[in-house]
Scaffold this active site. Structure first.
Site, short mmCIF file in Angstrom:
data_model
loop_
_atom_site.label_atom_id
_atom_site.label_comp_id
_atom_site.label_asym_id
_atom_site.label_seq_id
_atom_site.Cartn_x
_atom_site.Cartn_y
_atom_site.Cartn_z
N ASP A 92 9.78 8.49 -19.36
CA ASP A 92 10.69 10.11 -19.09
C ASP A 92 11.40 9.95 -19.98
O ASP A 92 11.42 11.52 -20.15
CB ASP A 92 10.65 9.82 -17.58
CG ASP A 92 11.05 10.82 -17.22
OD1 ASP A 92 10.48 11.84 -16.25
OD2 ASP A 92 12.48 10.70 -16.57
N MET A 96 6.14 -8.99 -5.96
CA MET A 96 6.00 -7.86 -5.85
C MET A 96 7.30 -6.93 -6.26
O MET A 96 7.44 -5.71 -7.03
CB MET A 96 5.99 -6.28 -4.87
CG MET A 96 4.07 -7.78 -4.44
SD MET A 96 2.45 -6.84 -5.48
CE MET A 96 3.34 -5.61 -6.03
N LEU A 106 2.53 -2.29 3.39
CA LEU A 106 2.44 -4.47 3.84
C LEU A 106 3.13 -4.98 2.84
O LEU A 106 3.00 -5.85 3.32
CB LEU A 106 0.71 -4.56 3.80
CG LEU A 106 0.16 -3.48 3.87
CD1 LEU A 106 -1.44 -4.29 4.23
CD2 LEU A 106 0.78 -3.02 6.12
N CYS A 107 4.16 -4.60 2.28
CA CYS A 107 5.28 -5.10 1.57
C CYS A 107 6.63 -5.42 2.36
O CYS A 107 6.54 -5.02 2.51
CB CYS A 107 5.86 -4.68 0.67
SG CYS A 107 5.26 -5.61 -0.82
N HIS A 108 6.87 -6.91 2.67
CA HIS A 108 7.51 -6.99 3.47
C HIS A 108 9.70 -6.74 2.40
O HIS A 108 9.67 -6.77 1.74
CB HIS A 108 8.22 -8.23 3.67
CG HIS A 108 7.15 -9.77 3.96
ND1 HIS A 108 5.83 -10.01 4.03
CD2 HIS A 108 7.00 -9.33 5.43
CE1 HIS A 108 4.75 -10.52 4.19
NE2 HIS A 108 5.72 -9.93 5.79
#
Length: 160
Positions: A128, A113, A75-77
């Site tokens: 990592d 976000m 739902l992120c644009h």
């Protein structure tokens, strides 16, 4: 408290309609820390890690992640980012790295976000690349530091 913008009145998930919102310049800054042994920090800074230049790789990974946020977070644009920066500062007092990400856009929705994704993936990349020598590393304190622009204006986290 505000209502959740990504849910209909029936509780169904939707992407928020931003078509009526004005385009404004928006900025978000996020932060996190990767805590590790001092020997691991020294190895990362020496440039002699087995997987290569740890800091440069983490920086690029964070920038790439910000550009793919809409593919990772439902739902992120998708945004036309105008700037993404990732800074990794060694901090012997942790010991480890303090990581900050800045994201900018001229658009109809915020870039929080994207900044949070950038800082998270930069930290995951550090982990990592160094996990072979330090399994005790921790990623801590992922959060938004500041946002500017949009209808809600500016916001800055108070010092804790």
């Amino acid at each position: 408290m505000s209502s959740l913008t990504h849910l209909t009145s029936h509780g169904e998930a939707v992407m928020v309609d931003v078509s009526d919102k004005a385009e404004t310049e928006r900025v978000a800054i996020a932060e996190a820390r990767v805590v590790m042994r001092m020997e691991t920090l020294e190895l990362a800074l020496s440039g002699n890690a087995e997987k290569g230049d740890v800091v440069a790789t983490a920086r690029i990974a964070g920038i790439m992640a910000a550009k793919k946020t809409h593919e990772l977070i439902p739902l992120c644009h998708p945004l036309l980012l105008t700037k993404v920066g990732v800074d990794l500062e060694p901090d012997p007092s942790l010991p480890g790295f303090r990581v900050q990400a800045l994201a900018k856009v001229k658009g109809q929705t915020g870039v929080e976000m994207e900044a949070l994704t950038a800082v998270s993936v930069a930290c995951l990349t550090l982990y990592d690349m160094l996990k072979a020598v330090d399994r005790f590393m921790r990623i801590e304190g992922i959060g938004l530091l500041e946002k500017q622009g949009g209808k809600s204006g500016s916001w800055k986290r108070e010092k804790e």
